[in-house]
Structures are given as structure tokens and as C-alpha cells.
Write a protein that holds these residues in place. Structure first.
Motif, PDB file in Angstrom:
ATOM      1  N   GLN A  14       0.830  -1.203   0.000  1.00  0.00           N
ATOM      2  CA  GLN A  14       0.000   0.000   0.000  1.00  0.00           C
ATOM      3  C   GLN A  14       0.863   1.252   0.000  1.00  0.00           C
ATOM      4  O   GLN A  14       0.565   2.217  -0.703  1.00  0.00           O
ATOM      5  N   MET A  15       1.929   1.232   0.777  1.00  0.00           N
ATOM      6  CA  MET A  15       2.826   2.395   0.810  1.00  0.00           C
ATOM      7  C   MET A  15       3.487   2.593  -0.548  1.00  0.00           C
ATOM      8  O   MET A  15       3.604   3.725  -1.030  1.00  0.00           O
ATOM      9  N   MET A  16       3.908   1.502  -1.188  1.00  0.00           N
ATOM     10  CA  MET A  16       4.519   1.608  -2.509  1.00  0.00           C
ATOM     11  C   MET A  16       3.506   2.145  -3.512  1.00  0.00           C
ATOM     12  O   MET A  16       3.849   2.958  -4.383  1.00  0.00           O
ATOM     13  N   GLY A  17       2.265   1.712  -3.416  1.00  0.00           N
ATOM     14  CA  GLY A  17       1.216   2.214  -4.300  1.00  0.00           C
ATOM     15  C   GLY A  17       0.993   3.699  -4.108  1.00  0.00           C
ATOM     16  O   GLY A  17       0.824   4.441  -5.085  1.00  0.00           O
ATOM     17  N   GLU A  18       0.995   4.127  -2.858  1.00  0.00           N
ATOM     18  CA  GLU A  18       0.847   5.557  -2.582  1.00  0.00           C
ATOM     19  C   GLU A  18       2.029   6.350  -3.146  1.00  0.00           C
ATOM     20  O   GLU A  18       1.848   7.418  -3.733  1.00  0.00           O
ATOM     21  N   ASP A  19       3.250   5.813  -2.965  1.00  0.00           N
ATOM     22  CA  ASP A  19       4.438   6.487  -3.497  1.00  0.00           C
ATOM     23  C   ASP A  19       4.356   6.601  -5.026  1.00  0.00           C
ATOM     24  O   ASP A  19       4.652   7.661  -5.592  1.00  0.00           O
ATOM     25  N   LEU A  20       3.947   5.523  -5.700  1.00  0.00           N
ATOM     26  CA  LEU A  20       3.827   5.554  -7.156  1.00  0.00           C
ATOM     27  C   LEU A  20       2.755   6.546  -7.589  1.00  0.00           C
ATOM     28  O   LEU A  20       2.925   7.249  -8.588  1.00  0.00           O
ATOM     29  N   LYS A  21       1.685   6.607  -6.847  1.00  0.00           N
ATOM     30  CA  LYS A  21       0.612   7.551  -7.169  1.00  0.00           C
ATOM     31  C   LYS A  21       1.117   8.987  -7.065  1.00  0.00           C
ATOM     32  O   LYS A  21       0.843   9.810  -7.944  1.00  0.00           O
ATOM     33  N   HIS A  22       1.860   9.274  -6.001  1.00  0.00           N
ATOM     34  CA  HIS A  22       2.410  10.625  -5.827  1.00  0.00           C
ATOM     35  C   HIS A  22       3.410  10.960  -6.930  1.00  0.00           C
ATOM     36  O   HIS A  22       3.436  12.085  -7.446  1.00  0.00           O
TER      37      HIS A  22
END
Length: 138
Positions: A104-112
Motif C-alpha cells: 500500500q505504501m509503494m502504491g501511494e508512493d507511485l501515485k504521488h
């Protein structure tokens, strides 16, 4: 086990049905019946213990209930193994929960990162131009 309200209701119903003069006699008969049934059950249990031998000296009739019997004689033997499996599964679950949080954190980072890249390159107008569009395909 009945509460005080149930006992009061039974007393009122008994008084209405049998009359106040027969209540003491009926209660004595009921007490004798309960005493007789308890003595029959205790005698049967003692006789069963004597006939089964000394290895069943701690026999309780409730132990003969199938659920209790299985739990006492079968499940107690494998309970240690079951506890080990449960702890292994809880470890796996905690690992999976940790991996899910990381994902989830990696997904958030990619989204940002994607949002910031779109912001620097001109936004949505440029992103739409990169995608080929075929009128006949739709």
C-alpha cells in the motif's frame, strides 16, 4: 437455571391450579422424586465405576457425552500440535499484513510520483496525447 421471577410465576400458577392446601404435599412429593432420581443416578455411576475398574475411578457421567469424550481423549492428545499450527498461521498472517502495508505504501508512493510527473509535463492534455485513439475500435 430459573430466576426469581420464574419461581414466583410457578408458585402463583401452582397455587391457582392446586390450591394452597395441596402445595405443601405436592412439594414434599416433588422433593422425594428428585431425591430418588439423584440416588438412582449416583448408584448407577458408582456401579459403573466399580465394574470398569480402578483406571476409571475418576469417571464422571458427563465425560461420556460424545463431545466431552472426544475432547478429553482425542483432542487433548493433538492440542499441542494444533497450538503450534495456530502460532505458525498467526506468524504467516502478521507477515502478510506487513507485506500488504508495504504494498500500500509503494502504491501511494507511485501515485504521488505519477501525479508529480503529470504536473511537470503539462498535466492531462499531454497524457491524453500519448494514448492512440482508434474511432473504429469503439
Amino acid at each position: 437455571m430459573p430466576g426469581i421471577q420464574e419461581w414466583i410465576m410457578l408458585a402463583v400458577l401452582a397455587t391457582i391450579m392446586f390450591g394452597p392446601e395441596k402445595i405443601p404435599e405436592l412439594s414434599r412429593k416433588a422433593a422425594r422424586i428428585v431425591y430418588f432420581l439423584r440416588s438412582v443416578a449416583n448408584n448407577a455411576q458408582n456401579q459403573l465405576r466399580e465394574e470398569l475398574g480402578p483406571e476409571y475411578a475418576d469417571l464422571d457421567i458427563r465425560d461420556l457425552h460424545p463431545k466431552t469424550f472426544i475432547q478429553k481423549h482425542i483432542l487433548d492428545d493433538i492440542q499441542h500440535d494444533l497450538d503450534g499450527i495456530k502460532s505458525d498461521l498467526s506468524d504467516v498472517r502478521s507477515d502478510l499484513d506487513g507485506n500488504l502495508k508495504d504494498a500500500q505504501m509503494m502504491g501511494e508512493d507511485l501515485k504521488h510520483e505519477l501525479e508529480s510527473a503529470q504536473g511537470h509535463d503539462g498535466g492531462a492534455s499531454r497524457a491524453g496525447a500519448d494514448v492512440p485513439f482508434d474511432v473504429d475500435a469503439t
